[in-house]
Design an enzyme around this catalytic site. Structure first.
Site, short mmCIF file in Angstrom:
data_model
loop_
_atom_site.label_atom_id
_atom_site.label_comp_id
_atom_site.label_asym_id
_atom_site.label_seq_id
_atom_site.Cartn_x
_atom_site.Cartn_y
_atom_site.Cartn_z
N ASP A 72 0.87 -1.17 0.00
CA ASP A 72 0.00 0.00 0.00
C ASP A 72 0.92 1.23 0.00
O ASP A 72 2.12 1.12 0.26
CB ASP A 72 -0.89 -0.03 1.24
CG ASP A 72 -1.63 1.27 1.45
OD1 ASP A 72 -2.37 1.69 0.54
OD2 ASP A 72 -1.44 1.89 2.51
N ASP A 117 -1.44 -0.83 5.80
CA ASP A 117 -1.69 -0.27 7.14
C ASP A 117 -3.15 -0.19 7.52
O ASP A 117 -3.46 0.25 8.62
CB ASP A 117 -1.10 1.14 7.23
CG ASP A 117 -1.91 2.15 6.42
OD1 ASP A 117 -2.01 1.98 5.19
OD2 ASP A 117 -2.46 3.08 7.03
N ASP A 150 -0.17 5.22 0.87
CA ASP A 150 -0.43 6.18 1.95
C ASP A 150 -0.57 5.44 3.28
O ASP A 150 -1.40 4.56 3.43
CB ASP A 150 -1.72 6.96 1.67
CG ASP A 150 -1.61 7.81 0.41
OD1 ASP A 150 -0.61 8.52 0.27
OD2 ASP A 150 -2.52 7.73 -0.43
#
Length: 231
Positions: free
Chosen positions: A13, A173, A15
């Site tokens: 991922d 995240d 961001d």
């Protein structure tokens, strides 16, 4: 006997996983909601939706508004994002240790990929700013595929790189990342420095949790089973 390295893919991922973009995202959210005369979400509320496609974010952050307003918010956010980047105010630093981890994985023969809720133009700009444009074998963005937690981005990443599902790992995240990986049948590592809490990552299907980037290569090796090559 000649040994051939097994094609492997570590999909990150963006961001909240590779770069800390929360303050830039929040500034654009504030600008978008201000432009429509609406109360802007708090940073904590924004954290809850980072990683989803932008229009879906607006629908969750402004649930009492019509779909047309969500579209207007989306366009206002894009304008704010472009203006912030053009004016040099976009600050999206990489998390400590991220570059070192990428170096280690590449040295061990891993291809690198990205699956993000960002649009391709924004992703390209940040990668270029960090000198990372050539590091990734596949870039999957939510403006070109269904957004998370739909697994399409991961399926396309595997197709593009020719890697089998059993030789891929997702690192993210948010619970959206973990759910996407589970839907694709790919192991997932949740990183605790991002925007969703560790217990949420575990509940969404994280196979391991990383407390810092120094742990990521070891966790990837563990999940992959320490396989190295085939003859």
């Amino acid at each position: 006997m000649t040994e051939t390295l097994i094609p492997r893919l570590a999909i990150f991922d963006f961001d909240g996983t590779l770069v800390d973009s929360q303050h830039a995202i929040q500034a654009c959210m504030q600008s978008a909601f201000d432009a429509l005369g609406l109360a802007a979400p708090t940073l904590a509320q924004t954290h809850r939706v980072i990683g989803l496609p932008l229009e879906r974010c607006m629908a969750l952050l402004a649930p009492d508004q019509l779909g047309s307003v969500h579209l207007d918010l989306t366009e206002a956010y894009k304008r704010a994002f472009f203006e912030l980047r053009t004016e040099g105010g976009m600050v999206e630093p990489m998390f400590p240790g991220a570059l070192d981890a990428l170096d280690v994985l590449e040295a061990e023969g891993w291809q690198l990929g990205i699956a993000t809720g960002k649009a391709r133009r924004g992703l390209d700009a940040v990668l270029a700013a960090h000198g990372l444009a050539s590091r990734f074998a596949t870039l999957q963005t939510a403006d070109r595929a269904p957004g998370k937690p739909d697994p399409t981005m991961l399926h396309w990443a595997l197709d593009e790189t020719g890697v089998e599902r059993k030789n891929a790992i997702m690192i993210g995240d948010t619970s959206f990342d973990m759910a996407m990986a589970k839907a694709a049948g790919i192991p997932a590592i949740g990183v605790v420095w991002g925007y969703h809490a560790p217990d949420e990552l575990t509940a969404a299907g994280a196979d391991r949790l990383a407390n810092n980037y120094g742990e990521v290569p070891d966790l990837i090796r563990e999940l992959w089973g320490n396989g190295q090559c085939v003859s």
